[in-house]
Scaffold this active site. Sequence first.
Site, short mmCIF file in Angstrom:
data_model
loop_
_atom_site.label_atom_id
_atom_site.label_comp_id
_atom_site.label_asym_id
_atom_site.label_seq_id
_atom_site.Cartn_x
_atom_site.Cartn_y
_atom_site.Cartn_z
CE1 TYR A 48 -11.82 1.14 -1.97
CE2 TYR A 48 -10.42 1.76 -3.81
CZ TYR A 48 -11.20 2.11 -2.73
OH TYR A 48 -11.34 3.43 -2.41
CB CYS A 88 -21.38 1.82 -2.19
SG CYS A 88 -20.73 1.51 -0.56
CE LYS A 144 -2.77 2.68 3.20
NZ LYS A 144 -3.93 2.96 2.36
CB SER A 156 -16.37 9.78 5.10
OG SER A 156 -16.44 9.18 3.85
CD1 TRP A 203 -17.97 -5.71 5.03
CD2 TRP A 203 -18.01 -3.48 5.14
NE1 TRP A 203 -18.42 -5.25 3.82
CE2 TRP A 203 -18.46 -3.87 3.87
CE3 TRP A 203 -17.95 -2.13 5.43
CZ2 TRP A 203 -18.84 -2.97 2.88
CZ3 TRP A 203 -18.33 -1.21 4.46
CH2 TRP A 203 -18.76 -1.63 3.20
CB CYS A 213 -19.34 5.72 -1.86
SG CYS A 213 -18.87 4.84 -0.37
CG HIS A 272 -14.22 3.88 -5.75
ND1 HIS A 272 -15.50 3.65 -6.16
CD2 HIS A 272 -14.12 3.45 -4.49
CE1 HIS A 272 -16.15 3.08 -5.18
NE2 HIS A 272 -15.35 2.95 -4.16
CD GLU A 328 -18.89 8.85 8.04
OE1 GLU A 328 -18.09 7.92 7.94
OE2 GLU A 328 -19.98 8.87 7.41
CG ASN A 366 -15.18 -5.35 2.88
OD1 ASN A 366 -15.57 -4.64 1.94
ND2 ASN A 366 -14.83 -4.83 4.04
#
Length: 772
Positions: free
Chosen positions: A529, A661, A19, A450, A578, A744, A712, A501, A126
Amino acid sequence: MVQSSILGFPRMGVNRDLKKATEAFWAGKIPKEELLSEGKRLRLEHWQLQKKAGVDIIPSNDFAFYDQVLDHIHLFGVVPERYSKYNLSDLDEYFAMGRGLQRPEKDGEPAVDVPSLEMVKWFDSNYHYVKPTLQDNQTFKLSGTAKPVTEFKEAKDAGILTRPVLLGPVSFLALAKADRGQSVDPISLLDKLLPLYEDVLMQLKDAGAESVQIDEPVLVFDLPTKVKNAFQPAYEKIGALGSKAPKIVLATYFGDIVHNIGVLDSLKGLYAIHVDLVRNPEQLDTVLGALGPEQTLSAGVVDGRNIWKTNFQRAIETVETIVQKLGKDRVIVSSSSSLLHTPHTLASEKKLDPEVKDWFSFAVEKADELVIIAKAVSEGPAAVRSALEANAKSMQARASSARTNDPKVKDRQAKVTEDMHKRASPFPTRIAQQQKRLNLPKFPTTTIGSFPQTKEIRIQRNKFVKNEITAEEYEKFIEKEIQDVVRIQEELDLDVFVHGEPERNDMVQYFGERLNGYEFTTHAWVQSYGSRCVRPPIIVGDISRPAPMSVKESKYAASISKKPMKGMLTGPITCLRWSFPRDDVHQSVQAQQLALALRDEVVDLEAAGIYVIQVDEPALREGLPLRAGKERERYLQWAVNSFRLSTAGVEDGTQIHSHFCYSEFQDFFYAIAALDADVLSIENSKSDAKLLKVFVDEAYPRHIGPGVYDIHSPRVPSEQEIKDRIQEMLQYLKPDQLWIDPDCGLKTRQWSETKAALTNMVNAAKYFRSKY
Ligand SMILES: CN1c2c(nc(N)[nH]c2=O)NC[C@@H]1CNc1ccc(C(=O)N[C@@H](CCC(=O)N[C@@H](CCC(=O)N[C@@H](CCC(=O)O)C(=O)O)C(=O)O)C(=O)O)cc1
Ligand SMILES: N[C@@H](CCS)C(=O)O
Ligand SMILES: [Zn+2]
């Protein structure tokens, strides 16, 4: 000898190294070469640790920089012209399909502006994959350096003979779709695609691969006849390669294949079949009965989807049953699915209470478990006596622990009544009262909750977690964030505000950390993802709410805002799905416990003057059993009831929203309708607006906000694009019904993109407001 195998290993690394490297590359902080070498380092580290554990069959080509399906899209050259026309480098094109690309003209290179391909849920997990998108005149071409071959050789050069993993041709096509405006039936392209599989398999054989894992997970679905019938020609062709190809292990997971068992007749030429015996142990007899006389069974007995220690006694009994039938040489002990869905290692968890830590097993520990089970069956229990004894002790300790059982929670569950699932009045009465209170314009604009989780927010939270700042200092910081978010929404002229949030690390983990019955981790990240990861909290016992969880922030936000403030909660099913759920209590029981805790929160929000409350249920669809039938009906019943139980405690004048979503909502539309939410916001910007027809067909009476842009991607949609989208929606939805919102939450975006996109969105809404 019984061999041990793993179907796939988590690729992020022990410290989410992938990441970090990927995001650094995207930000232009490291060059491509550094990202590539980090990928190589991680692959090697993961192969070596599996080898060190003693795993016999180690996967390769399970690594991906973004997503394994996107790797296949790239491998087969399934690149729509809107990407290929830019002649980007391989890696840039790959990421452009995964996350979109928008960049200005630079050094003579033309400007690029292209959205990502659609991203959807990987079966009922997920994890999210990039959907292959096909053209009517689709052709396939193997990318120059076939990745499965390169990575196999890379491992071989390091002294590790791996089993490469490929997504099978039938699943690749069955999971694909025709591009917008195209009408090709993906499976009709099988004949064109198969030669590429033959080519890769032969290349792998030449490179020294002894066996290859071909994943055909769609076998767990109810398949259209055309797809079901595609297996025979596909695998006859592959089988006809004979010794020119490696031995094939065909893998299925996340369900049973009993309803498709006839397909195994056409797969008898393959070396082995893998089935998920954690999810569906009852399929074993049928599968054994359908195997060819020499075929091997790969028995998935170690859970690839959850973190509970494997019960050795049970797993060994299962494997021994198979051995009695097939003999030791025709059995492989395996993870039930790829371990991608589990965190890297339990060893990183320094803060877990030792009592519960003893109940868990992450990917590295699962590798050890597989080796022990295989050894116990191959050499007899005495060979692993102490491991078996320790395991039996852990199982016993968990079963008898007081942590798992709370009589007060059980008592409350026993008192739940039918009426507690129903709002006081029907929708027309409710909406009239809500409108009186909220006074919203037509085409009301809102966001999903958010706002950008900036580096600064994460740093402050990290400091708070490490006690480097006090609770008061952190609270002040969060208040300041809320003030900023409220001010920005005022400037943007949105209609229903959110508090943004900022106090939440994650929409599920945050609530898990505030509920009794949960344990949480510090390093147990799982890829969701691309570069995005989640740290699912773990449900270990009965759930209850010791104190309000979100009231303080929502109340504060409302107190400084001139517009209605939307309270924001994560619904019971999403909290359940989740998290890592318990495996000793039915999920419906856990969902009801969560629903009762959330019901108290909803009522407390209302009492605090929050009259719009959104209860997000993006995972409702994900929990749907993969096949139609009684099990699905039962799930929908308890899942819908949980949502209703959590929301029905409010007055008519309080508006309940829900958000979905990553869901194809058409096939479970009636369940969404049954939630009886006043307003739904659904991800839709990547889908054809035609899908909204279901709302017309079913005469859906309530309000809907289909997302008008994709969140995204860093790409900013133009006002015109959003107007076009709304215009399309108005073919299916009534102007009085339509809300305008993004797909989203905006937590993964930067502020500059967020403001620009929302400005365009609000302007587009105002345009329609003036028109109607
Ligand atoms: C909406 N989605 C969600 C899903 N599942 C969830 N559980 N949550 C979701 O929101 N599934 C479907 C979709 C899409 N999926 C995702 C998943 C993940 C993200 C995301 O943004 N993930 C973040 C991590 C979020 C988080 O937990 N952050 C924590 C910890 C942050 C951190 O890394 N801290 C550092 C130290 C601080 C620093 O220096 O930066 C550390 O621990 O090392 C927090 O905010 O406190 C991600 O980055 O991957 C989005 C959509
Ligand atoms: N309220 C959440 C929903 C994500 S699905 C958010 O905005 O991030
Ligand atoms: Zn969402």
